[in-house]
Design an enzyme around this catalytic site. Structure first.
Site, PDB file in Angstrom:
ATOM      1  N   ASP A  15      -6.947  -1.119  -4.730  1.00  0.00           N
ATOM      2  CA  ASP A  15      -8.052  -0.767  -3.830  1.00  0.00           C
ATOM      3  C   ASP A  15      -8.947   0.293  -4.467  1.00  0.00           C
ATOM      4  OD1 ASP A  15      -6.901  -2.490  -1.943  1.00  0.00           O
ATOM      5  OD2 ASP A  15      -5.816  -0.864  -0.950  1.00  0.00           O
ATOM      6  N   ASP A  48       0.858  -1.182   0.000  1.00  0.00           N
ATOM      7  CA  ASP A  48       0.000   0.000   0.000  1.00  0.00           C
ATOM      8  C   ASP A  48       0.894   1.232   0.000  1.00  0.00           C
ATOM      9  OD1 ASP A  48      -2.401  -1.425   0.051  1.00  0.00           O
ATOM     10  OD2 ASP A  48      -2.476  -1.467   2.236  1.00  0.00           O
TER      11      ASP A  48
END
Length: 171
Positions: free
Chosen positions: A133, A116
């Protein structure tokens, strides 16, 4: 046939973009490092996530893999059966599948760790996330719009068209 190719190519491009961005982050930043991007909006922060959204269910890789594969199979089934009747629904499914596949690749080939890096902390406090995402989120919103506002209307239109064709065939 052309729509299947466009669908597949869009998934390949989106997954490729996701994996490329993750590669850049992994090779140019240290875990935990933050690099400013747009002062008041976003910064890049390299985080390794072993959980799901918001870091929930840490270390449950097998569960995430199973759920992702099942959801992708379900979406392919709905597409193959013709339940998605509009391009908005098709784009939604392509986005969701791309994001799911991007994170699935990380989980399977990187020891259960998803990279991330998008950090909107300057704007407000929110967990760090990635391009995959974003694809899943935008795809889910589009799918909800499709289901709530379009699916039933398109189904009714198709049913009326079929009934009209059947009446014409009988006459």
């Amino acid at each position: 046939m052309l729509s299947i190719i466009a669908f597949a190519v869009s998934i390949i491009v989106l997954v490729g973009a996701d994996q490329y961005i993750k590669y850049i982050v992994e090779t140019s930043m240290a875990v935990g490092e933050t690099v400013p991007c747009i002062d008041w909006l976003v910064q890049w922060t390299y985080v390794q996530n072993r959980g799901a959204s918001f870091g929930m269910l840490q270390g449950q890789t097998w569960l995430f893999v199973a759920v992702t594969v099942a959801m992708m199979a379900l979406m392919v089934y709905f597409l193959a059966k013709g339940h998605i009747k509009h391009w908005i629904g098709t784009i939604a499914v392509a986005l969701i599948m791309s994001g799911g596949l991007g994170n699935l690749i990380d989980r399977v080939f990187k020891g259960g760790v998803v990279t991330d890096y998008i950090d909107i902390e300057p704007l407000f406090s929110f967990p760090v996330f990635n391009f995959a995402d974003c694809c899943i989120t935008v795809g889910t919103v589009l799918l909800c719009v499709y289901i709530i506002f379009m699916h039933d209307k398109l189904s009714e239109t198709n049913k009326e068209t079929q009934e009209k064709e059947q009446t014409e065939d009988e006459a």
